[in-house]
Every structure is written in structure tokens, then in C-alpha cells.
Design a protein around this motif. Structure first.
Motif, PDB file in Angstrom:
ATOM      1  N   GLU A  27      97.212  17.216  88.363  1.00  0.00           N
ATOM      2  CA  GLU A  27      96.221  18.086  87.741  1.00  0.00           C
ATOM      3  C   GLU A  27      95.771  17.486  86.409  1.00  0.00           C
ATOM      4  O   GLU A  27      96.469  16.676  85.801  1.00  0.00           O
ATOM      5  N   VAL A  28      94.577  17.901  85.969  1.00  0.00           N
ATOM      6  CA  VAL A  28      94.024  17.405  84.708  1.00  0.00           C
ATOM      7  C   VAL A  28      94.722  18.107  83.547  1.00  0.00           C
ATOM      8  O   VAL A  28      94.879  19.333  83.539  1.00  0.00           O
ATOM      9  N   LEU A  29      95.130  17.312  82.557  1.00  0.00           N
ATOM     10  CA  LEU A  29      95.797  17.836  81.371  1.00  0.00           C
ATOM     11  C   LEU A  29      94.882  17.720  80.161  1.00  0.00           C
ATOM     12  O   LEU A  29      93.923  16.935  80.159  1.00  0.00           O
ATOM     13  N   PRO A  30      95.172  18.444  79.083  1.00  0.00           N
ATOM     14  CA  PRO A  30      94.399  18.271  77.845  1.00  0.00           C
ATOM     15  C   PRO A  30      94.579  16.860  77.297  1.00  0.00           C
ATOM     16  O   PRO A  30      95.637  16.234  77.455  1.00  0.00           O
ATOM     17  N   ASP A  31      93.544  16.351  76.618  1.00  0.00           N
ATOM     18  CA  ASP A  31      93.618  15.017  76.038  1.00  0.00           C
ATOM     19  C   ASP A  31      94.814  14.884  75.102  1.00  0.00           C
ATOM     20  O   ASP A  31      95.453  13.819  75.037  1.00  0.00           O
ATOM     21  N   GLU A  32      95.116  15.940  74.372  1.00  0.00           N
ATOM     22  CA  GLU A  32      96.242  15.905  73.437  1.00  0.00           C
ATOM     23  C   GLU A  32      97.549  15.590  74.171  1.00  0.00           C
ATOM     24  O   GLU A  32      98.394  14.840  73.667  1.00  0.00           O
ATOM     25  N   LEU A  35      97.657  11.909  75.194  1.00  0.00           N
ATOM     26  CA  LEU A  35      97.979  11.072  74.041  1.00  0.00           C
ATOM     27  C   LEU A  35      99.467  11.137  73.699  1.00  0.00           C
ATOM     28  O   LEU A  35     100.083  10.126  73.347  1.00  0.00           O
ATOM     29  N   LYS A  36     100.058  12.309  73.820  1.00  0.00           N
ATOM     30  CA  LYS A  36     101.482  12.450  73.536  1.00  0.00           C
ATOM     31  C   LYS A  36     102.317  11.647  74.534  1.00  0.00           C
ATOM     32  O   LYS A  36     103.304  10.993  74.167  1.00  0.00           O
ATOM     33  N   ILE A  37     101.912  11.687  75.800  1.00  0.00           N
ATOM     34  CA  ILE A  37     102.636  10.934  76.830  1.00  0.00           C
ATOM     35  C   ILE A  37     102.499   9.432  76.559  1.00  0.00           C
ATOM     36  O   ILE A  37     103.479   8.676  76.624  1.00  0.00           O
ATOM     37  N   ALA A  38     101.273   8.995  76.249  1.00  0.00           N
ATOM     38  CA  ALA A  38     101.046   7.576  75.959  1.00  0.00           C
ATOM     39  C   ALA A  38     101.849   7.127  74.744  1.00  0.00           C
ATOM     40  O   ALA A  38     102.413   6.026  74.724  1.00  0.00           O
ATOM     41  N   ALA A  39     101.911   7.969  73.734  1.00  0.00           N
ATOM     42  CA  ALA A  39     102.699   7.636  72.540  1.00  0.00           C
ATOM     43  C   ALA A  39     104.185   7.563  72.868  1.00  0.00           C
ATOM     44  O   ALA A  39     104.923   6.750  72.294  1.00  0.00           O
ATOM     45  N   GLU A  40     104.626   8.399  73.793  1.00  0.00           N
ATOM     46  CA  GLU A  40     106.039   8.385  74.188  1.00  0.00           C
ATOM     47  C   GLU A  40     106.405   7.068  74.877  1.00  0.00           C
ATOM     48  O   GLU A  40     107.448   6.476  74.597  1.00  0.00           O
TER      49      GLU A  40
END
Length: 309
Positions: A27-32, A35-40
Motif C-alpha cells: 500500500e502507498v505510505l506517506p512520504d514522511e 523517508l524514515k525507512i530510507a534513513a533507517e
């Protein structure tokens, strides 16, 4: 829980090429949250494919939306993370389709699995312009170079290495710097980015990523051959401190600007390129086809896991 992978792209060896995370979140998630996942993960890019057919899953769907995030921002086109995503879908999930389409910020991207098990990606070709004050005329449209640009270039290229010319891809905000063709591999790999100075000089509004590239005069003597001693047509390194990635180990999107230039220089429609990130390295098989750049590459999975949201 969500299936998650880390894949080394544009290589046949683990711990080479460019690592990307691939998260199979349907499913589509909020951009925020992206970004948190990518930062992790804290890799240069994390990919998020989402099936566009509500009746299909990751194994049966042939069309996905695809977004790529660095630890700091969303990126409009990413070659290695597209390759990693396709590797996961074809080889980890066993997607049943011969061809997959991704809807992205850069339009529709088509990928297919070739007869050798590699992934072939159909990417757009970036149009180039010359920077008037940097090098001889090469037949491209011209624009004036910003005053700060040479200082930014010297944040990577020392004044001891001659700069031949520079080109710019406005659509992607890519700067291409062509340096002395006599540069050896050891000299090339010794280049170091002064990222703090680059960020002090420029905010990323004109240059988003900077590629340093050359076509070696004598590839064997200069060290620009693969283990079988096949010569590379050109080599490059790619720097993007303005995106939060000081240096990218393998940058497929940058080839969409560099490959058309080197194709024009060499008169070749098929090119073999090497990205000389120290200690890793990556190879690209590239074919120019009309206004498209066809990238062919291998990948290996290095991690399989689950993401808890």
C-alpha cells in the motif's frame, strides 16, 4: 510485517556494485514514512514498488508504481535501485511476467529479464548542453556556467588533473566533467570529495549530482580493464552531496547522460562502462536506441528480512 531485501546491483559479486534496499509494501505510505525507512537503511537509495493492479500481488502483477528515496529526499530516477527491485521481483519473488512496467516520476520504465538471467532496463536519454566557459565547442546548445561551478568541480578534481570540458543535463541537474584521458586508475580512485566545501559553495539548485568521467587512451596500461582484460569504453565516479549521498558506487541514471556523450565521441551504439568507486566498482553494458538508454546488469541478494511498520 513486510518483506525487505538488500541487493548489490550492477555486479555479480556480493559486497561489490551498489547496495539498495527494496521494500515490498503493497500500500502507498506517506512520504514522511518512506523517508524514515530510507534513513533507517541509510543506503544511497531505498526502493518502494507498489502493485497497480489491486487484484494482483508481487508475483503476478506486471505494472507497479516505483519510488526511490535517499536518506534525505526523493529521487526522480535511480538505475541501481530499479535493477535491485527487478532482481527481487524476478529472482526472489518469481514474478511470472517476461516484462515489468514501472510508473515513476521519470515516466514509464520497462524492464525485462534477458536470456542470461540479467535485467535489461529501458531508460530515458538526457539531453545535454555545453557550459560556455568550460572546454571547447562540441556541437551542443550552450548555456553560461555559474560563477561558482569551477570551484565546485575542484572540490573533487585537483588542479593537477586537467579538465577537458564539462556538460550539463538540465532535466536531471547532472554535471558531467570530462578529465584528462591519461589519468590512471589509481589517480582516478584517489580523488576525494570535499563535501562540506561543496555544500558551502552551492545549495543543489543547479547541480544535483556531479559525474567525473574519462575515456582512457590506453585502458590496459592505465588499469581500466575488467578481469578478462576487456577494455572499458569509459569510466566514471559520481558524487551527490546535495542529495545526501557523498559518492554513489553505481549510478545507472548518470549513464543516461554520460553514455549518449561517449557514444557521440566514439561513434559506438554499445558501450562498456566502469564506475570506479574505491573498493567496490560496478560494470554497465549500455546500448543506445533512438532516444532511450538500455542498461543491462546483474545483481546479487545480500540480505532477506522483514520490516516492522
Amino acid at each position: 510485517m513486510t518483506k525487505t531485501y538488500i541487493v548489490d546491483a550492477f555486479t555479480m559479486e556480493r559486497f561489490k556494485g551498489n547496495p539498495a534496499a527494496v521494500c515490498l509494501i503493497p500500500e502507498v505510505l506517506p512520504d514522511e514514512t518512506y523517508l524514515k525507512i530510507a534513513a533507517e537503511f541509510n543506503l544511497s537509495e531505498t526502493a518502494f514498488p507498489v502493485p497497480l493492479d489491486s487484484s494482483a500481488d508481487y508475483k503476478t502483477c506486471s505494472k507497479f508504481s516505483l519510488r526511490w528515496f535517499t536518506p534525505k529526499t526523493e529521487f526522480p530516477l535511480c538505475g541501481h535501485a530499479t535493477l535491485a527491485t527487478s532482481h527481487v521481483l524476478f529472482n526472489e519473488i518469481g514474478n511470472i511476467n517476461n516484462e515489468i512496467h514501472y510508473e515513476t516520476l521519470s515516466g514509464t520504465l520497462k524492464v525485462r529479464k534477458d536470456e542470461n538471467g540479467n535485467v535489461e532496463m529501458n531508460f530515458p536519454k538526457y539531453e545535454l548542453v555545453e557550459l560556455e566557459e568550460l572546454g571547447p565547442q562540441q556541437g551542443y546548445p550552450k548555456i553560461a556556467a555559474p560563477e561558482f561551478l569551477m570551484d565546485v568541480i575542484h572540490c573533487v578534481v585537483p588542479k593537477t588533473i586537467p579538465i577537458v570540458s564539462a556538460l550539463y543535463a538540465p532535466e536531471a541537474r547532472f554535471l558531467i566533467v570530462i578529465i584528462d584521458p591519461n589519468t590512471t586508475r589509481s589517480e582516478f580512485e584517489a580523488l576525494k570529495l570535499n563535501s562540506s566545501r561543496a555544500l558551502e559553495l552551492h545549495d543543489g539548485s543547479f547541480v544535483r549530482d556531479m559525474s567525473i568521467t574519462l575515456r582512457p587512451k590506453n585502458p590496459l596500461e592505465q588499469g581500466f580493464v575488467d578481469p578478462s582484460e576487456e577494455a572499458y569504453d569509459y569510466t566514471c565516479r559520481c558524487f551527490g552531496p546535495w542529495d545526501g549521498v557523498n559518492e554513489d558506487p553505481a549510478t545507472g541514471s548518470a549513464q543516461c547522460a554520460m553514455a549518449p556523450y561517449w557514444a557521440k565521441v566514439t561513434g559506438k551504439k554499445e558501450l562498456y562502462a566502469y564506475q570506479a568507486f574505491p573498493t567496490r566498482g560496478a560494470q554497465f553494458r549500455i546500448r543506445l536506441q533512438d532516444d532511450r538508454v538500455i542498461l543491462n546488469g546483474s545483481s546479487v541478494t545480500v540480505l532477506r528480512g522483514e520490516l516492522r511498520l
